[in-house]
Enzyme design. Structure first.
Site, PDB file in Angstrom:
ATOM      1  N   LYS A  49      -3.953 -24.820  34.811  1.00 26.90           N
ATOM      2  CA  LYS A  49      -3.652 -26.393  34.361  1.00 26.90           C
ATOM      3  C   LYS A  49      -4.198 -27.185  35.535  1.00 26.90           C
ATOM      4  O   LYS A  49      -4.719 -28.445  35.135  1.00 26.90           O
ATOM      5  CB  LYS A  49      -2.207 -26.385  34.402  1.00 26.90           C
ATOM      6  N   GLN A  93       6.759 -25.462  34.930  1.00 25.86           N
ATOM      7  CA  GLN A  93       6.293 -24.117  34.282  1.00 25.86           C
ATOM      8  C   GLN A  93       7.554 -23.495  34.031  1.00 25.86           C
ATOM      9  O   GLN A  93       8.379 -23.040  34.999  1.00 25.86           O
ATOM     10  CB  GLN A  93       5.279 -23.526  35.238  1.00 25.86           C
ATOM     11  N   ASP A 116       4.778 -31.365  27.873  1.00 27.31           N
ATOM     12  CA  ASP A 116       5.026 -30.180  27.021  1.00 27.31           C
ATOM     13  C   ASP A 116       5.442 -30.696  25.793  1.00 27.31           C
ATOM     14  O   ASP A 116       5.476 -29.595  24.927  1.00 27.31           O
ATOM     15  CB  ASP A 116       5.966 -29.365  27.840  1.00 27.31           C
TER      16      ASP A 116
END
Ligand code: NAD
Length: 292
Positions: A49, A93, A116
């Site tokens: 990422k 995460q 997200d």
């Protein structure tokens, strides 16, 4: 033989287009990724990422916090990133260590920076059809991008079957399909006859984590098959291989179009994270969101 939907190539194209758009912006989109602990798989995901964000020309920062970090310290970090004007996207995460309440952490991220797409506000906007305004969870967002490559903008009336109803894949995917006016059926582990539903699908999306759940005879001729599953299975001599939730070799003979595993949905998920970061940065800076 089915058309192969090449997620890797499409994702590379998206990243290139984002990088080109970023050059013309008066500001630099910023993505902050927080990782807590030393989980090997998470380290790999975060590295990818951070790398992709750099390729897009974003400001890209990683905060690696110790496994023993308290929930209060993590919330303090999120609060400071919420206030940081150079950061437009914040990603924590998952999974988090067991002593931290992941739900509370996700809801602490500003909904405007929730790249997200897990914040209740974004989930609510998506559920009520405010698709353009919402930050949409990256995996379903990427799946819809691929479906539009195959079907264009006209999916109205198509029979879509979603196998799996998780908050991060199945449920938001269903909202996106409804938004396209598909007729949507949702299956999960308590569904009595998943095969019977799958056989009706013009569009079949599978996200269960069950290797090769979907066999060739579950598939309607010419259907579009999107395999979200990523499963590491033993192939003998201690070697392992990644396979999806669909028996690809059998399915590709019957389907009209199909995603491979790996190289299908996986790379698209990261590309859409970049798209969400660009979108968040544009909304925060009050400029039009570029069409990618
Ligand atoms: P999850 O465990 O949260 O949900 C699994 C879903 O599958 C549930 O709705 C469950 O009811 C259903 N299910 C389980 N067994 C079933 C069966 N036998 N028949 C019908 N339904 C069944 O999983 P998730 O987080 O949605 O992930 C699903 C899969 O997708 C996993 O393999 C995961 O690794 C993968 N995944 C991939 C990406 C990507 O970027 N490619 C992103 C997210 C998840």
């Amino acid at each position: 033989m089915a058309q192969l939907i090449d997620g890797k190539k499409t994702a590379e194209g998206i990243v290139e287009k984002i990088a080109a758009e970023v050059e013309h912006l008066q500001f630099k989109p910023g993505l902050a990724v927080i990782i807590v602990g030393e989980d090997d798989a998470s380290q790999v995901y975060v590295k990818n990422k951070v790398l992709k964000a750099k390729q897009c020309g974003f400001k890209s920062v990683k905060h690696h916090m110790d496994e023993s970090t308290s929930q209060a310290d993590l919330l303090y970090m999120i609060d400071s990133l919420n206030k940081d004007e150079s950061i437009h996207g914040i990603l924590v995460q998952l999974p988090l260590p067991a002593h931290i309440d992941a739900g509370a952490v996700i809801q602490a991220i500003s909904s405007k920076k929730d790249v997200d797409g897990f914040h209740y506000l974004n989930a609510g906007m998506l559920a009520t059809g405010a698709y353009e305004k919402a930050l949409v969870p990256c995996t379903p967002y990427g799946v819809m991008y691929m479906l539009k490559q195959v079907h264009g903008d006209d999916m109205a009336g198509m029979e879509a079957v979603m196998i799996g109803h998780s908050n991060i894949v199945g449920k938001p995917m269903v909202q996106l399909l409804l938004n396209e006016e598909c007729t949507v059926h949702i299956c999960h582990k308590a569904t009595r006859d998943v095969k019977k539903h799958a056989q009706q699908a013009d569009i079949l999306i599978v996200a269960t984590g069950v290797p090769h759940l979907v066999k060739g005879d579950w598939i309607k001729k010419g259907a579009t098959i999107i395999d979200v599953g990523i499963n590491s299975v033993e192939i003998g001599d201690g070697r392992r291989r990644l396979v999806g939730d669909v028996d690809f070799d059998a399915a590709k003979e019957i389907a009209g179009a199909i995603t491979p595993v790996p190289g299908g949905v996986g790379p698209m998920t990261i590309a859409m994270l970049m798209m969400n970061t660009l979108k968040a940065a544009c909304v925060i800076n009050n400029v039009d969101i570029p069409k990618i």
